[in-house]
Design an enzyme around this catalytic site. Sequence first.
Site, short mmCIF file in Angstrom:
data_model
loop_
_atom_site.label_atom_id
_atom_site.label_comp_id
_atom_site.label_asym_id
_atom_site.label_seq_id
_atom_site.Cartn_x
_atom_site.Cartn_y
_atom_site.Cartn_z
N ARG A 117 0.86 -1.20 0.00
CA ARG A 117 0.00 0.00 0.00
C ARG A 117 0.88 1.24 0.00
NH1 ARG A 117 -5.41 -1.50 3.29
NH2 ARG A 117 -6.69 -1.22 1.45
N GLN A 122 -1.11 2.72 -5.82
CA GLN A 122 -2.49 3.05 -5.47
C GLN A 122 -3.51 2.61 -6.54
OE1 GLN A 122 -2.64 7.16 -4.33
NE2 GLN A 122 -2.71 6.65 -2.17
N ASP A 125 -4.69 -0.94 -6.06
CA ASP A 125 -5.14 -1.31 -4.72
C ASP A 125 -6.59 -1.79 -4.73
OD1 ASP A 125 -5.74 -1.54 -2.07
OD2 ASP A 125 -5.02 0.45 -1.49
N SER A 128 -8.68 -1.59 -1.45
CA SER A 128 -9.35 -0.31 -1.24
C SER A 128 -10.56 -0.15 -2.15
CB SER A 128 -8.39 0.86 -1.49
OG SER A 128 -7.46 0.93 -0.45
N TYR A 222 -1.81 -0.43 9.22
CA TYR A 222 -2.82 -1.32 9.79
C TYR A 222 -2.79 -1.26 11.31
CZ TYR A 222 -3.23 -3.45 5.18
OH TYR A 222 -3.44 -3.66 3.85
P1 NAD Z 1 -8.62 -2.99 7.50
O1 NAD Z 1 -9.71 -3.45 6.59
O2 NAD Z 1 -7.48 -3.88 7.80
O3 NAD Z 1 -9.30 -2.60 8.91
C1 NAD Z 1 -10.40 -1.73 8.99
C2 NAD Z 1 -10.24 -0.81 10.19
O4 NAD Z 1 -10.46 -1.54 11.39
C3 NAD Z 1 -8.86 -0.18 10.32
O5 NAD Z 1 -8.99 1.21 10.26
C4 NAD Z 1 -8.38 -0.67 11.69
O6 NAD Z 1 -7.62 0.31 12.38
C5 NAD Z 1 -9.70 -0.93 12.39
N1 NAD Z 1 -9.63 -1.80 13.59
C6 NAD Z 1 -8.86 -2.90 13.83
N2 NAD Z 1 -9.12 -3.39 15.06
C7 NAD Z 1 -10.10 -2.61 15.59
C8 NAD Z 1 -10.80 -2.62 16.83
N3 NAD Z 1 -10.56 -3.54 17.77
N4 NAD Z 1 -11.73 -1.65 17.04
C9 NAD Z 1 -11.99 -0.71 16.12
N5 NAD Z 1 -11.36 -0.65 14.92
C10 NAD Z 1 -10.42 -1.59 14.67
O7 NAD Z 1 -8.07 -1.57 7.07
P2 NAD Z 1 -8.07 -0.87 5.64
O8 NAD Z 1 -9.34 -0.22 5.40
O9 NAD Z 1 -7.58 -1.84 4.65
O10 NAD Z 1 -6.99 0.28 5.86
C11 NAD Z 1 -5.83 0.06 6.63
C12 NAD Z 1 -4.86 1.21 6.51
O11 NAD Z 1 -4.27 1.26 5.22
C13 NAD Z 1 -5.41 2.59 6.75
O12 NAD Z 1 -4.45 3.31 7.49
C14 NAD Z 1 -5.50 3.19 5.39
O13 NAD Z 1 -5.44 4.60 5.41
C15 NAD Z 1 -4.28 2.58 4.79
N6 NAD Z 1 -4.33 2.62 3.33
C16 NAD Z 1 -3.28 3.14 2.65
C17 NAD Z 1 -3.30 3.19 1.26
C18 NAD Z 1 -2.17 3.74 0.48
O14 NAD Z 1 -1.35 4.45 1.01
N7 NAD Z 1 -2.09 3.44 -0.77
C19 NAD Z 1 -4.38 2.69 0.58
C20 NAD Z 1 -5.44 2.14 1.31
C21 NAD Z 1 -5.39 2.11 2.70
#
Ligand code: NAD
Length: 362
Positions: A117, A122, A125, A128, A222
């Site tokens: 990521r 991007q 991805d 996402s 994460y």
């Molecule tokens: P994910 O699907 O793994 O998890 C969803 C959310 O659940 C996360 O925000 C996580 O912090 C939260 N979570 C985990 N345990 C929890 C708990 N006990 N209670 C409440 N919430 C909890 O996450 P995702 O949507 O795939 O995104 C993960 C990260 O990746 C984020 O920081 C996002 O900004 C980042 N991201 C970066 C890029 C990039 O830079 N290209 C692209 C997409 C996502």
Amino acid sequence: MNVSVPKEVAAGERRVALVPEVVERLVQSGLEVTVESGAGQGAHHPDAAYVAAGARTGDGLSGEVVAKVAPPTGDEIGRLEQGSVLIGFLQPLTDPEGIARLRERGVVAFAMESIPRITRAQSMDALSSQATVGGYKAVLLAADRVPKLFPMLMTAAGTIAPVRALVIGAGVAGLQAIATARRLGAVVSSFDVRPAVKEQVESLGASFLELGVRAEETEGGYATELTPEQQALQQTALEERIPEFDVVITTAAVPGRPAPKLIPASAVERMRPGSVIVDLAAESGGNCEVTVPGEVVEHGGIAVVGTTNLPSLMAYHASQLYSRNVAALLQHLAPEGELHLDWEDEITSGACVTRPEPEEGD
Ligand code: NAD
């Protein structure tokens, strides 16, 4: 280079790995595309649309590169050619047997989940893009079930209070759920264990719920898994706050781990009758204790929606976005129209989950 697209065989999977719009672009750039008859049907793309885009219909598993959505079945793996490249969601963290079978078959497999990521990747991805669709659909499922109007309405018959929605987990799906619930007029709160998301939640017009539970954030952004003590604290705090909400959307996940159990049955029992929980984490076990993956259960007057694979319910746009992710990866792996796998490259080596052992001296 020939790219093949099979018809997805997993139950309920309506998406397709390449849509005609993307096929047309690939064909124009010199690739040959073969699509299995009926592959696009679930996403509303007839064979004729693929043919018009320059593809031919045929064996969807025979190409030099095979593009899929869901992990291949044992039968599908058996039909892949040795040395061929497979692209798809392959569940590398939770299905080691499937990956081992691909390795035995001599397939070079790229998992969409494993694409780093980083900014450069991007456009590839797919986690996402599909989470965006899932987060949107989760709110629509809730809106369809809750016996209330989402927006505040001032009518001749008096004022109606808006729905109060709680989104737990403010990653990609959660942020889209917040935005969608807001657009429908709900008053939205959200909680995540990563404190960094507070600002993002607030910028979407939702308020951040302080539950006093925080987790570390890994380098990839994460959340780390909570300790049992933190988890118990979170459950207690949620149990207290949850009765305030009509709609709860849960999206909390930790990659490769079962979904954290956040909402015990006792918390569900404290909600007002008619309230709805949509558990987007159902596939990995669910964030709610009473969730049954793939089903909608009624628990003391509360509907708990455990429907899995929400992106497949929006197959047209989910496939369109996914196809663009696949095309971006293809462009990366075959920049001149022929495969050029550079194992020094972070995206290529990061996304690859099985490849032939390098020969001595390579
Ligand atoms: P994910 O699907 O793994 O998890 C969803 C959310 O659940 C996360 O925000 C996580 O912090 C939260 N979570 C985990 N345990 C929890 C708990 N006990 N209670 C409440 N919430 C909890 O996450 P995702 O949507 O795939 O995104 C993960 C990260 O990746 C984020 O920081 C996002 O900004 C980042 N991201 C970066 C890029 C990039 O830079 N290209 C692209 C997409 C996502």
